[in-house]
Design a protein around this motif. Structure first.
Motif, PDB file in Angstrom:
ATOM      1  N   ASN A 135      -7.069  14.629  -2.210  1.00  0.00           N
ATOM      2  CA  ASN A 135      -5.781  14.824  -1.521  1.00  0.00           C
ATOM      3  C   ASN A 135      -5.882  15.984  -0.539  1.00  0.00           C
ATOM      4  N   MET A 136      -6.027  15.671   0.722  1.00  0.00           N
ATOM      5  CA  MET A 136      -6.165  16.729   1.719  1.00  0.00           C
ATOM      6  C   MET A 136      -5.171  16.493   2.847  1.00  0.00           C
ATOM      7  N   ASP A 137      -3.945  16.907   2.612  1.00  0.00           N
ATOM      8  CA  ASP A 137      -2.887  16.677   3.597  1.00  0.00           C
ATOM      9  C   ASP A 137      -3.141  17.486   4.862  1.00  0.00           C
ATOM     10  N   GLY A 138      -3.577  18.732   4.685  1.00  0.00           N
ATOM     11  CA  GLY A 138      -3.836  19.593   5.840  1.00  0.00           C
ATOM     12  C   GLY A 138      -4.947  19.012   6.701  1.00  0.00           C
ATOM     13  N   THR A 139      -5.970  18.504   6.043  1.00  0.00           N
ATOM     14  CA  THR A 139      -7.105  17.924   6.757  1.00  0.00           C
ATOM     15  C   THR A 139      -6.679  16.684   7.535  1.00  0.00           C
ATOM     16  N   SER A 140      -5.888  15.825   6.904  1.00  0.00           N
ATOM     17  CA  SER A 140      -5.493  14.589   7.586  1.00  0.00           C
ATOM     18  C   SER A 140      -4.590  14.914   8.777  1.00  0.00           C
TER      19      SER A 140
ATOM     20  N   LEU B 258      -8.512  27.201  11.821  1.00  0.00           N
ATOM     21  CA  LEU B 258      -7.675  26.054  11.446  1.00  0.00           C
ATOM     22  C   LEU B 258      -8.114  25.479  10.101  1.00  0.00           C
ATOM     23  N   ASP B 259      -9.412  25.547   9.840  1.00  0.00           N
ATOM     24  CA  ASP B 259      -9.933  25.087   8.549  1.00  0.00           C
ATOM     25  C   ASP B 259      -9.333  25.932   7.422  1.00  0.00           C
ATOM     26  N   MET B 260      -9.242  27.246   7.672  1.00  0.00           N
ATOM     27  CA  MET B 260      -8.686  28.139   6.653  1.00  0.00           C
ATOM     28  C   MET B 260      -7.239  27.744   6.345  1.00  0.00           C
ATOM     29  N   LEU B 261      -6.494  27.453   7.430  1.00  0.00           N
ATOM     30  CA  LEU B 261      -5.085  27.110   7.230  1.00  0.00           C
ATOM     31  C   LEU B 261      -4.927  25.733   6.592  1.00  0.00           C
ATOM     32  N   ARG B 262      -5.763  24.773   7.017  1.00  0.00           N
ATOM     33  CA  ARG B 262      -5.550  23.437   6.431  1.00  0.00           C
ATOM     34  C   ARG B 262      -5.946  23.430   4.953  1.00  0.00           C
ATOM     35  N   THR B 263      -6.893  24.303   4.584  1.00  0.00           N
ATOM     36  CA  THR B 263      -7.254  24.369   3.169  1.00  0.00           C
ATOM     37  C   THR B 263      -6.071  24.896   2.343  1.00  0.00           C
ATOM     38  N   VAL B 264      -5.311  25.829   2.923  1.00  0.00           N
ATOM     39  CA  VAL B 264      -4.109  26.328   2.231  1.00  0.00           C
ATOM     40  C   VAL B 264      -3.155  25.153   1.981  1.00  0.00           C
ATOM     41  N   VAL B 265      -2.961  24.335   3.026  1.00  0.00           N
ATOM     42  CA  VAL B 265      -2.070  23.178   2.870  1.00  0.00           C
ATOM     43  C   VAL B 265      -2.636  22.220   1.818  1.00  0.00           C
ATOM     44  N   ASN B 266      -3.939  22.003   1.856  1.00  0.00           N
ATOM     45  CA  ASN B 266      -4.532  21.070   0.890  1.00  0.00           C
ATOM     46  C   ASN B 266      -4.229  21.472  -0.553  1.00  0.00           C
ATOM     47  N   ILE B 267      -4.419  22.753  -0.863  1.00  0.00           N
ATOM     48  CA  ILE B 267      -4.210  23.129  -2.273  1.00  0.00           C
ATOM     49  C   ILE B 267      -2.708  23.244  -2.602  1.00  0.00           C
TER      50      ILE B 267
ATOM     51  N   SER C  11     -13.293  13.415   2.837  1.00  0.00           N
ATOM     52  CA  SER C  11     -13.839  14.732   3.186  1.00  0.00           C
ATOM     53  C   SER C  11     -14.156  15.517   1.924  1.00  0.00           C
ATOM     54  N   ALA C  12     -15.317  16.176   1.929  1.00  0.00           N
ATOM     55  CA  ALA C  12     -15.648  17.024   0.782  1.00  0.00           C
ATOM     56  C   ALA C  12     -14.773  18.266   0.842  1.00  0.00           C
ATOM     57  N   ALA C  13     -14.566  18.893  -0.343  1.00  0.00           N
ATOM     58  CA  ALA C  13     -13.656  20.044  -0.380  1.00  0.00           C
ATOM     59  C   ALA C  13     -14.389  21.340  -0.036  1.00  0.00           C
ATOM     60  N   VAL C  14     -15.107  21.319   1.071  1.00  0.00           N
ATOM     61  CA  VAL C  14     -15.905  22.482   1.484  1.00  0.00           C
ATOM     62  C   VAL C  14     -15.596  22.814   2.945  1.00  0.00           C
ATOM     63  N   PRO C  15     -15.976  24.004   3.422  1.00  0.00           N
ATOM     64  CA  PRO C  15     -15.640  24.351   4.807  1.00  0.00           C
ATOM     65  C   PRO C  15     -16.137  23.334   5.827  1.00  0.00           C
ATOM     66  N   SER C  16     -15.328  23.096   6.826  1.00  0.00           N
ATOM     67  CA  SER C  16     -15.543  22.184   7.967  1.00  0.00           C
ATOM     68  C   SER C  16     -15.816  20.724   7.655  1.00  0.00           C
ATOM     69  N   ALA C  17     -15.608  20.316   6.403  1.00  0.00           N
ATOM     70  CA  ALA C  17     -15.841  18.912   6.070  1.00  0.00           C
ATOM     71  C   ALA C  17     -14.905  18.004   6.865  1.00  0.00           C
ATOM     72  N   GLY C  18     -13.690  18.474   7.090  1.00  0.00           N
ATOM     73  CA  GLY C  18     -12.710  17.662   7.810  1.00  0.00           C
ATOM     74  C   GLY C  18     -13.163  17.337   9.217  1.00  0.00           C
ATOM     75  N   MET C  19     -13.921  18.251   9.799  1.00  0.00           N
ATOM     76  CA  MET C  19     -14.375  18.035  11.167  1.00  0.00           C
ATOM     77  C   MET C  19     -15.454  16.943  11.228  1.00  0.00           C
TER      78      MET C  19
ATOM     79  N   THR D  23     -11.591  31.327   1.616  1.00  0.00           N
ATOM     80  CA  THR D  23     -12.838  30.612   1.333  1.00  0.00           C
ATOM     81  C   THR D  23     -12.971  29.315   2.137  1.00  0.00           C
ATOM     82  N   SER D  24     -11.862  28.797   2.687  1.00  0.00           N
ATOM     83  CA  SER D  24     -11.898  27.502   3.385  1.00  0.00           C
ATOM     84  C   SER D  24     -12.443  26.393   2.522  1.00  0.00           C
ATOM     85  N   SER D  25     -12.266  26.485   1.235  1.00  0.00           N
ATOM     86  CA  SER D  25     -12.792  25.418   0.383  1.00  0.00           C
ATOM     87  C   SER D  25     -11.848  25.148  -0.787  1.00  0.00           C
ATOM     88  N   SER D  26     -11.315  23.915  -0.845  1.00  0.00           N
ATOM     89  CA  SER D  26     -10.435  23.572  -1.962  1.00  0.00           C
ATOM     90  C   SER D  26     -11.214  23.575  -3.267  1.00  0.00           C
ATOM     91  N   ALA D  27     -12.493  23.202  -3.198  1.00  0.00           N
ATOM     92  CA  ALA D  27     -13.296  23.147  -4.431  1.00  0.00           C
ATOM     93  C   ALA D  27     -13.490  24.546  -4.981  1.00  0.00           C
TER      94      ALA D  27
HETATM   95  N1  ASP Z   1     -12.075  22.957   4.085  1.00  0.00           N
HETATM   96  C1  ASP Z   1     -11.175  21.916   3.658  1.00  0.00           C
HETATM   97  C2  ASP Z   1     -11.006  21.962   2.172  1.00  0.00           C
HETATM   98  O1  ASP Z   1     -11.891  22.375   1.464  1.00  0.00           O
HETATM   99  C3  ASP Z   1     -11.643  20.558   4.103  1.00  0.00           C
HETATM  100  C4  ASP Z   1     -11.600  20.469   5.606  1.00  0.00           C
HETATM  101  O2  ASP Z   1     -10.547  20.102   6.128  1.00  0.00           O
HETATM  102  O3  ASP Z   1     -12.587  20.796   6.255  1.00  0.00           O
HETATM  103  O4  ASP Z   1      -9.972  21.590   1.679  1.00  0.00           O
END
Ligand code: ASP
Length: 433
Positions: free
Chosen positions: A316-321, A393-402, A358-366, A280-284
Motif C-alpha cells: 500500500n503506497m498511496d504517496g508513491t502512486s 519527494l521520496d521522503m515525503l511520499r514515504t511519510v504518506v505511505n506509512i 514498488s519495493a519499500a525502499v528509497p527511490s523504488a517508486g521512480m 529514511t525514505s523507506s517504509s520497510a
Molecule cells: N521510498 C518509498 C517507500 O519506501 C517508495 C517510493 O515511492 O520510492 O515507501
C-alpha cells in the motif's frame, strides 16, 4: 521536569542535521560529514532493517495464530486489501487532479528541458534498465514472485518481504489448524520472542534523534544544485500539495469518520513514525516504528496491526502512486503531449499497480514510474526531468505511505472491534478521545 517526547527529540535532530549539513557546505567540510556523520545514519537504517524481517515473522505468526479462526482471517485480509486499493486509487486521482489543474510541465522551457535531459540522462537510463527487467515478464509473474522456493533465501533480502509474509501466513494458518496442545508451546515461544523484538525496537528508537540528524546532514551535503531545484519547483509543489491533501485531508477524514478518534490523537500517535519515514525514505525500514506506534499509541490490537502493517508497507503506497500520477502527467506536459481521458484512466490503473509493485525502499517508486510512462507512450527518458528533486519527494511520499497504512489498520481494527485504548497509559486525558 517533563520528559521531551520522542517526536520532539527527532525534530530537533532533523533541524540540527540540516543545520550541520548547510554549515558543512558553506565551509567546504563535506568530506567531514561523509566520514564522521553519515555512517551514524547508515547504522540507524541498518538497525531498523535488521529488525524488520524478524519483526514481520514473529508478529505475523503471533497475530494470525491469535485469530484462531480462518474465516475471521479471510475477512480481515479481504477488508484490508479492499481498503488499500481504494485509498491508492483516491491518491492517484488526487494527484491527477492537482497536476492537470496547475499544469507544471507547461512552465518548463526548451532550455531547461534540455539541460535536465543532459544532466540526468545517464541516471535515468539506469532506472529504465532496472524497470525493463520488471516489464519483460509475463502477466502472472508478480503472483509467482510472491511464492518463494526457499524461505531462507527469501529472508536474506529485504525486498522479498511479500515472500516472507506469504510463508509466515501459511505458518500461522498451520498453527490455527493443529491441535491446541501442539500449537501452545510454539505460540508461547513466539509470544516471548515478540516481546524481545519490541524491546529491541524501543532501544533502537532511543538512537533515532542522532540517526535522523546524521541522515539529514549527509543528504544536504550530497544534494544537487539549487538552480535545478528551482526549475522543478512547480512540479514539486504539485506533488507536495497532493501529498498534503492526503495527510491533512483524506486520512484525518477517514480516521474521524470510521474510528471517531481525534486528529490530535492520531498525529501525536503516529508522528515519530512519520519523522522516521521522512528521514529514511523507506517504509520497510520504518515498519518497526510504525508497528510500535500503531499498537502502543493508537490502540490497534496487535492481531490487526501485525497483519495489516507488514502487508501495507509492501503493497500500500498511496504517496508513491500519487507521485507517479503527477510525474507522468508532468513529463507529458513538458514534452507537449496531450493526454486523453482514456490515458489518464490508464495512469490511474497502472500507477495503482506500479505502487503495489514498488519495493519499500528509497527511490523504488521512480523505477516503477517507467512502467506507468510506458503504458501511455510518454518517453521514458523524461525520467531525467524529475531526477533532481526526487529525493525530497521520496521522503515525503514515504511519510504518506506509512500514514496510509496506519489509517487503514485503525479502520480495519475498528470494523472488527479491535480498536481499544492505547497501551501507553501516561497520556493526558485530552488526547484519549
Ligand atoms: N521510498 C518509498 C517507500 O519506501 C517508495 C517510493 O515511492 O520510492 O515507501
Amino acid at each position: 521536569m517533563k520528559k521531551l517526547e520522542l517526536h520532539w527529540k527527532i525534530i530537533i535532530g532533523m533541524i540540527a542535521g540540516v543545520g550541520i549539513g548547510f554549515l558543512a557546505v558553506a565551509t567546504g567540510q563535506q568530506q567531514l560529514v561523509a566520514n564522521w556523520i553519515k555512517p551514524l545514519g547508515t547504522i540507524f537504517i541498518n538497525l531498523l532493517k535488521l529488525i524488520a524481517v524478524p519483526l514481520i515473522i514473529v508478529s505475523l505468526i503471533k497475530g494470525i495464530s491469535e485469530i484462531q479462526d480462518i474465516s475471521k482471517l479471510s475477512r480481515m485480509g479481504g477488508r484490508t486489501l479492499l481498503i488499500y486499493v481504494f485509498t491508492t486509487v483516491i491518491a492517484v486521482s488526487i494527484g491527477l487532479l492537482v497536476v492537470n489543474t496547475l499544469k507544471p510541465g507547461k512552465r518548463i522551457n526548451e532550455n531547461t528541458r534540455q539541460e535536465l535531459l543532459d544532466n540526468f540522462g545517464t541516471d535515468a537510463s539506469s532506472k529504465i534498465t532496472m524497470a525493463s527487467e520488471a516489464k519483460n515478464r509475463g502477466p502472472l509473474q508478480p503472483l509467482v514472485d510472491i511464492v518463494p522456493d526457499n524461505i531462507f533465501a527469501a529472508t536474506t533480502d529485504n525486498r522479498n518481504m511479500l515472500q516472507v509474509i506469504f510463508f509466515v501466513v501459511l505458518l500461522g494458518i498451520g498453527l490455527i489448524l493443529i491441535e491446541p496442545e501442539k500449537s501452545r508451546p510454539v505460540i508461547g515461544f513466539i509470544d516471548g520472542l515478540n516481546e524481545v523484538i519490541l524491546k529491541i525496537i524501543d532501544l533502537i528508537m532511543l538512537t533515532a534523534p542522532v540517526g535522523v540528524l546524521a541522515l539529514l546532514a549527509s543528504l544536504v551535503v550530497e544534494s544537487p544544485s539549487v538552480d535545478l531545484f528551482k526549475a522543478l519547483l512547480s512540479y514539486a509543489i504539485c506533488v507536495v500539495i497532493g501529498l498534503g491533501l492526503m495527510i491533512f485531508g483524506f486520512y484525518p477524514l477517514l480516521v474521524k469518520l470510521f474510528t471517531g478518534k481525534s486528529l490530535k490523537f492520531f498525529f501525536r500517535g503516529i508522528a515519530p513514525a512519520q519523522l522516521v519515514a521522512f528521514s529514511t525514505s523507506s517504509s520497510a525500514a520504518t515498519l518497526p516504528v510504525t508497528m510500535e506506534r500503531v499498537t502502543e499509541h493508537l490502540g490497534v490490537d496487535d492481531e490487526v496491526s501485525s497483519f495489516v502493517l507488514p502487508i501495507g508497507a509492501t503493497v500500500n503506497m498511496d504517496g508513491t502512486s500519487l507521485y507517479q500520477g503527477v510525474a507522468a502527467v508532468f513529463i507529458a506536459q513538458a514534452f507537449n503531449m496531450d493526454l486523453s481521458l482514456m490515458d489518464q484512466l490508464t495512469i490511474i490503473v497502472t500507477a495503482t499497480l506500479a505502487s503495489i509493485g514498488s519495493a519499500a525502499v528509497p527511490s523504488a517508486g521512480m523505477i516503477m514510474l517507467v512502467i506507468v510512462l510506458g503504458s501511455v507512450g510518454i518517453p521514458e527518458a523524461g525520467l531525467a526531468l524529475i531526477f533532481a528533486v526526487d529525493r525530497p519527494l521520496d521522503m515525503l511520499r514515504t511519510v504518506v505511505n506509512i500514514t496510509g497504512d496506519s489509517t487503514v489498520s485503525m479502520m480495519v481494527a475498528k470494523s472488527l472491534n479491535l480498536l481499544g485504548e492505547p497501551k501507553v497509559k501516561q497520556w493526558d486525558d485530552n488526547y484519549k478521545k
